[in-house]
Scaffold this motif. Structure first.
Motif, short mmCIF file in Angstrom:
data_model
loop_
_atom_site.label_atom_id
_atom_site.label_comp_id
_atom_site.label_asym_id
_atom_site.label_seq_id
_atom_site.Cartn_x
_atom_site.Cartn_y
_atom_site.Cartn_z
N ASP A 28 -10.36 3.09 -5.40
CA ASP A 28 -9.39 3.98 -4.75
C ASP A 28 -7.97 3.55 -5.12
N LEU A 31 3.32 -7.88 -2.51
CA LEU A 31 4.28 -7.96 -1.41
C LEU A 31 5.53 -8.77 -1.80
N ARG A 87 -5.26 2.84 -3.67
CA ARG A 87 -4.60 1.71 -3.02
C ARG A 87 -5.10 0.39 -3.62
N LEU A 92 -2.53 -9.03 -3.67
CA LEU A 92 -1.63 -8.71 -2.55
C LEU A 92 -0.36 -9.56 -2.54
N ILE A 122 -8.63 6.85 4.89
CA ILE A 122 -7.91 5.58 4.89
C ILE A 122 -6.73 5.70 5.85
N THR A 128 -5.54 -14.18 2.51
CA THR A 128 -4.40 -13.53 1.86
C THR A 128 -4.05 -12.23 2.57
N GLU A 129 -5.09 -11.51 2.95
CA GLU A 129 -4.86 -10.27 3.69
C GLU A 129 -4.14 -10.57 5.01
N ILE A 163 4.63 -15.01 -0.41
CA ILE A 163 5.10 -13.62 -0.28
C ILE A 163 6.61 -13.59 -0.08
N ARG A 210 -12.76 -6.81 -0.13
CA ARG A 210 -11.31 -6.77 0.13
C ARG A 210 -10.64 -8.03 -0.40
N ASN A 224 -7.58 -8.29 -3.07
CA ASN A 224 -6.36 -8.99 -2.65
C ASN A 224 -6.02 -10.18 -3.54
N GLU A 275 3.72 -8.06 7.72
CA GLU A 275 3.96 -6.63 7.93
C GLU A 275 3.54 -6.11 9.30
N TRP A 327 -4.38 -1.64 6.16
CA TRP A 327 -5.15 -0.41 5.90
C TRP A 327 -6.62 -0.62 6.22
#
Ligand code: SF4
Lengths: 429, 173
Positions: free
Chosen positions: B146, B162, B148, B158, A24, A141-142, A48, B97, B101, A149, A153
């Motif tokens: 995992d 954040l 994370r 997420l 990772i 969202t990611e 956020i 993912r 999230n 940021e 990852w």
């Protein structure tokens, strides 16, 4: 042991000497692209609570899925995006009439360069592997996290290398090659993997055709898909960016890189005729001869897969001086404003319109079933797009066959799925 | 029970390659209110399924669940329809993912995906990597989450993760 191209790029972007599959890493992002779903990203971003986007110069937003707005709801979405873009100082914004399909707009404006890490809130972001970039799709969202940021990852993917030997037979294009490969490997055949395409047949392809390979690799689950960085690509980039990009060993895999698997495809021997992805999955691929004669109601040339100038050129060539079959309607959607303009200049648009085609505004068009060219129950469409899932282009009881632009154009003239040779005889475009 | 151990009933079993258009059709993509997406879950393909899902129920699927588009609405629709966890032989990567999230537990277990039936009461251990059929006590192996991903799930996704980070900083930081 050397590194594959995916490993090299992720190592550089995460500040490491070396990375290996399954590790990772946290990589810095060079470019973050969104389309209409920028509105969803915006909402998460505001939740956020980060004060500003990390770097407005590295964010590109392009309206393409519903252009111009087809409903009040979409109009409100577009408006909210415009206001956000303005308030955050995001300069690379392509509004209605200024761009086209997101992947084409990034490419033709020189936003993507070899070695970059590119994320987009669109699954076909893999397209940009044709420019030597580690480019992959993420969710909204990611992306909000990226806007805040500037990094993300990744699990380092194992790499599948696909070597394409031989020469393309007449009427066999990049689309036919990649459909053949997807048919062979399956819809999850490259899940989580990086794919590297190379070999003599790939190196003779145009940049536009290489984009087809990288674009459709998504349909076998690829995380990223590369074609080689060579003179053909560097010349393309020079024309788009106005500067010279020197070649570098950073843009190619090491000769002793470790691959999970190496596959050879001989296009002369294995892809002897056009390929068709039949309803309702992209890996349901058959040679054209097996579905020839299927009547079609609608034929579509367009999308981020096959809406580029070379695609319009071949379609125009086939229909020139002929008429679209009475039972069929032909829709042509140039992938960008630039392409539309060139296609007008070169006479393709005239040939298409004279044959009875309708030209739709540059954008995604009917590809995702939300804007124009929606199918009724029981209708059959042959399309140069990239997905034929149930209900993708309209009614859940409609059928979509995916094919090359040449086959789509030939089928529009014949009113049924047809080989281009049937229409134009022996002349080879 | 810790937040990484969940119990639920299998509301339905789905096949392989359930794509995002089946989960959430493209025509509803201009709905950006996450809760509202649940109204269109499986709308074209399995419209009857929505009504069968009770809060906390699990869905079981074959391989490559969520393949296709990056649309996050597909994950949101599953989550806000009340699904407590998804168990599949494998997931397409963007869908996986997106789930983490948005704080939707996803369990990769080819064994469980092959064996579980509708109506089974099940316990999943996300960290330990197992799925247990409660009636028979059978235990199926699953991929452990995992660290994370576990951290993100624990925070609820997420955005809340954040949010905490930025809350302390104030504007203009
Ligand atoms: S053309 Fe189709 S596949 Fe490409 S970005 Fe638009 S909707 Fe997606």
């Amino acid at each position: 042991m050397g590194m594959t191209l995916a490993e090299k790029i992720l190592a550089r972007a995460s500040g490491r000497e070396k990375v290996a599959p399954d590790e990772i890493v946290v990589a810095s992002i060079d470019l973050a692209m969104s389309h209409e779903n920028a509105d969803l990203v915006r909402k998460s971003f505001l939740e956020i609570g980060a004060p500003r986007v990390w770097d407005p110069e590295r964010i590109v937003i392009i309206l393409d899925h519903r252009v111009p707005a087809e409903s009040e709801r979409t109009a409100a979405t577009h408006k909210a995006i415009r206001e956000f873009v303005h308030s955050q100082g995001i300069r690379h914004f392509y509004d209605v009439g200024r761009g086209g399909i997101c992947h084409q707009v990034l490419a033709e404006n020189g936003h993507v360069l070899p070695g970059m890490v590119v994320v987009g809130t669109d699954s076909h972001t893999t397209t940009h592997g044709a420019f030597g970039a580690f480019a992959t799709g993420i969710g909204a969202t990611e992306m909000a996290g990226v806007w805040a940021e500037g990094h993300l990852w990744f699990k380092v993917p194992a790499t599948l290398r696909i070597l394409v030997q031989g020469e393309f037979p007449p009427w066999v294009s990049a689309k036919d090659l990649i459909l053949h490969i997807i048919g062979r490997l399956g819809a999850d055949g490259a899940d989580y993997r990086a794919v590297e395409f190379d070999g003599p047949a790939v190196r003779t392809m145009t940049v536009a055709s290489r984009m087809v390979l990288a674009n459709l690799s998504m349909e076998m689950g690829a995380k990223v898909a590369f074609t080689p960085v060579d003179d053909t690509l560097l010349e393309y980039l020079e024309a788009r960016t106005g500067r010279t990009i020197p070649d570098s060993p950073d843009f190619a895999p090491d000769p002793d890189a470790a691959y999970e698997r190496v596959i050879e495809v001989n296009v002369s021997r294995e892809v002897t005729e056009p390929q068709i992805a039949c309803p309702h999955s992209v890996d349901n691929v058959r040679p054209l001869s097996e579905v020839r004669g299927t009547p079609v109601d609608q034929a579509v040339v367009g999308s981020c897969t096959n809406g580029r100038l070379e695609d319009l050129a071949i379609a125009a060539e086939i229909v020139r001086g002929r008429r679209v079959h009475p039972r069929t309607r032909l829709l042509v959607i140039p992938a960008s404003q630039q392409i539309l303009l060139e296609a007008i200049r070169l006479g393709y648009v005239q040939a298409l319109i004279e044959a009875g085609a309708m030209i739709n505004p540059p954008g995604c068009g009917p590809c995702v079933g939300v804007h124009q060219g929606i199918l009724a129950a029981g209708e059959v469409c042959i399309s140069s797009t990239n997905r034929n899932f149930v209900g993708r282009m309209g009614s859940k009881d409609s059928m979509v066959y995916l094919a090359s632009p040449a086959v789509v154009a030939a089928s529009a003239i014949a009113g049924e799925i047809a080989h281009p040779e049937e229409i134009v005889g022996e002349e080879v475009a | 029970m810790s937040q990484f151990k969940l119990r639920g009933r299998v509301a339905a079993r789905l096949g392989d390659n359930i794509d995002t258009d089946l989960i959430y059709p493209g025509r509803f993509l201009n709905i950006t209110d996450r809760e509202k997406t649940a109204e269109h879950l499986f709308e074209l393909a399995y419209p009857e399924l929505r009504a069968r899902i009770r809060p906390g129920d699990f869905l079981v699927a074959g391989k490559n669940f969520g393949c296709g588009s990056s649309r996050e609405q597909a994950t949101a629709a599953v989550k806000y329809a009340g699904v407590g966890a998804l168990i599949a032989a494998s997931f397409a990567r963007i869908f996986f993912r997106n789930s983490i999230n948005l704080g939707l537990p996803v369990v990769v277990s080819p064994e469980a995906a092959g064996a579980l039936a509708e109506g089974d009461e099940v316990e999943v251990d996300l960290i330990g990597g197992s799925v247990t059929r409660l009636e028979t006590g059978e235990v199926f192996r699953a991929a452990p989450l995992d660290p994370r991903a576990a951290e993100l799930l624990a925070a609820g996704g997420l955005v809340p993760f954040l949010k905490k980070k930025y809350a302390g900083r104030g504007w203009g930081a």
